[in-house]
Design an enzyme around this catalytic site. Structure first.
Site, PDB file in Angstrom:
ATOM      1  CG  HIS A  48      -2.045  -1.005   1.102  1.00  0.00           C
ATOM      2  ND1 HIS A  48      -2.964  -1.009   0.075  1.00  0.00           N
ATOM      3  CD2 HIS A  48      -2.365  -2.062   1.878  1.00  0.00           C
ATOM      4  CE1 HIS A  48      -3.801  -2.009   0.233  1.00  0.00           C
ATOM      5  NE2 HIS A  48      -3.478  -2.669   1.318  1.00  0.00           N
ATOM      6  NE  ARG A  73       1.402  -5.085   3.388  1.00  0.00           N
ATOM      7  CZ  ARG A  73       0.256  -4.637   3.905  1.00  0.00           C
ATOM      8  NH1 ARG A  73      -0.584  -5.468   4.506  1.00  0.00           N
ATOM      9  NH2 ARG A  73      -0.052  -3.345   3.840  1.00  0.00           N
ATOM     10  CG  ASP A  87      18.088 -13.534  -5.108  1.00  0.00           C
ATOM     11  OD1 ASP A  87      17.985 -13.783  -6.317  1.00  0.00           O
ATOM     12  OD2 ASP A  87      18.235 -14.419  -4.232  1.00  0.00           O
ATOM     13  CD  GLU A 152      -4.744  -8.963   3.886  1.00  0.00           C
ATOM     14  OE1 GLU A 152      -4.849  -7.869   4.439  1.00  0.00           O
ATOM     15  OE2 GLU A 152      -3.807  -9.216   3.108  1.00  0.00           O
ATOM     16  CG  ASP A 178      -7.355  -5.706   3.110  1.00  0.00           C
ATOM     17  OD1 ASP A 178      -6.154  -5.496   3.346  1.00  0.00           O
ATOM     18  OD2 ASP A 178      -7.978  -5.154   2.188  1.00  0.00           O
TER      19      ASP A 178
HETATM   20  O1  LIG Z   1      -5.879  -5.497   6.409  1.00  0.00           O
HETATM   21  C1  LIG Z   1      -5.127  -4.890   7.165  1.00  0.00           C
HETATM   22  O2  LIG Z   1      -5.468  -4.307   8.226  1.00  0.00           O
HETATM   23  C2  LIG Z   1      -3.708  -4.837   6.785  1.00  0.00           C
HETATM   24  O3  LIG Z   1      -3.226  -5.689   6.061  1.00  0.00           O
HETATM   25  C3  LIG Z   1      -2.937  -3.623   7.177  1.00  0.00           C
HETATM   26  C4  LIG Z   1      -3.224  -2.562   6.145  1.00  0.00           C
HETATM   27  O4  LIG Z   1      -2.804  -3.025   4.869  1.00  0.00           O
HETATM   28  C5  LIG Z   1      -2.473  -1.289   6.469  1.00  0.00           C
HETATM   29  O5  LIG Z   1      -2.374  -0.527   5.317  1.00  0.00           O
HETATM   30  C6  LIG Z   1      -3.171  -0.474   7.535  1.00  0.00           C
HETATM   31  O6  LIG Z   1      -4.498  -0.239   7.199  1.00  0.00           O
END
Ligand SMILES: O=C(O)C(=O)C[C@H](O)[C@@H](O)CO
Length: 264
Positions: A48, A73, A87, A152, A178
């Site tokens: 993100h 991530r 790597d 998630e 999510d």
């Molecule tokens: O779903 C979530 O909560 C995460 O995976 C963390 C978010 O991706 C992060 O951007 C905070 O909202």
């Protein structure tokens, strides 16, 4: 000489709390400042945040000299991206949107060299092997790679028991934002139904013997997850910290100076 020891992997395996912070400002300077704050791990977000391989490498280089462990991530858990990140020197990966045991097994294969996995062999060029200076990298790397699966959505939650049976997954992270969206509570990660699902999943992960993790700014949820045995808990996000404090500084400055002006 073996691959570098991964202190984060061994700490969560022992159940030791690892306090984390999300890095979304995508800059090595911010990573360096954050590394001095005392967090055990810092999440370099390629999902993100506007990170690419080069910016991730730059942050890995900065963090290599500090005590905060780099967790990376990727935007998605594809084999080619995982190969590049390993790597590049990432030793701990947090893979988003894991929904099945089959997907989890593919991720384990992606971080494992043949004949037991499919990770491509390129250590001669790789920062991970200190550019081939680590002579035993190929035979020792896997032992120091920490693979974390993110569950998630509802599909992943249904498959959680099976995901937890996959050898080679070190920990499972629950993504409240999510998950809330997929449960019909978009933007409401604190909804009671979401919190109940999150805590139930954390309890299940801990009971399986794997490490449980989460990112939440909700202090009640942070403490509840810790009480259930969660180990890798991220409690802050650099972007929200920075934006919130910038807005406050602007507002306070305007109030002060306008008050001063009116007092003249
Ligand atoms: O779903 C979530 O909560 C995460 O995976 C963390 C978010 O991706 C992060 O951007 C905070 O909202």
């Amino acid at each position: 000489m073996p691959a570098p020891r991964n202190p984060f992997k061994h700490a969560i395996a022992k159940g030791d709390l690892q306090l984390g912070c999300w890095l979304g400002l995508a800059d090595p300077y911010i990573a360096e400042i954050s590394a001095g704050a005392g967090f055990d791990w810092l999440l370099i977000d390629g999902e993100h945040a506007p990170n690419d391989l080069r910016s991730i490498v730059a942050q890995l280089q900065v963090l290599a000299a500090r005590d905060s462990h780099a967790v990376v991530r990727p935007p998605i858990g594809e084999t080619w991206i995982i190969k590049q990140l390993l790597d590049a020197g990432a030793q701990t990966l947090l893979i988003p949107m894991v929904e099945s045991a089959a997907q989890a097994k593919d991720l384990v294969d992606a971080v494992t060299y043949p004949p037991h996995g499919v990770r491509g062999v390129g250590s001669a060029l790789a920062r991970a092997s200190d550019f081939a200076a680590i002579g035993d990298y190929l035979t020792t790397a896997r032992d120091e790679i920490c693979l974390l699966a993110q569950v998630e959505n509802q599909k992943g939650m249904v498959a959680l028991d099976d995901i937890l049976k996959v050898d080679g997954i070190d920990g499972v992270f629950i993504g409240p934002s999510d998950l809330a969206a997929d449960m019909g509570f978009i933007g409401q990660a604190g909804a009671s139904g979401v919190k109940t699902a999150v805590l139930g999943a954390i309890e299940k992960i801990v009971a399986s013997g794997k490490a449980a993790g989460i990112l939440t700014l909700d202090q009640d949820l942070q403490t509840s997850c810790r009480k259930l045995g969660a180990t890798f808990i991220a409690t802050e996000i650099d972007v929200t910290l920075f934006a919130r404090n910038m807005r406050k500084a602007s507002s306070d400055g305007r109030k002060l100076l306008l008050t001063e002006q009116s007092a003249v």
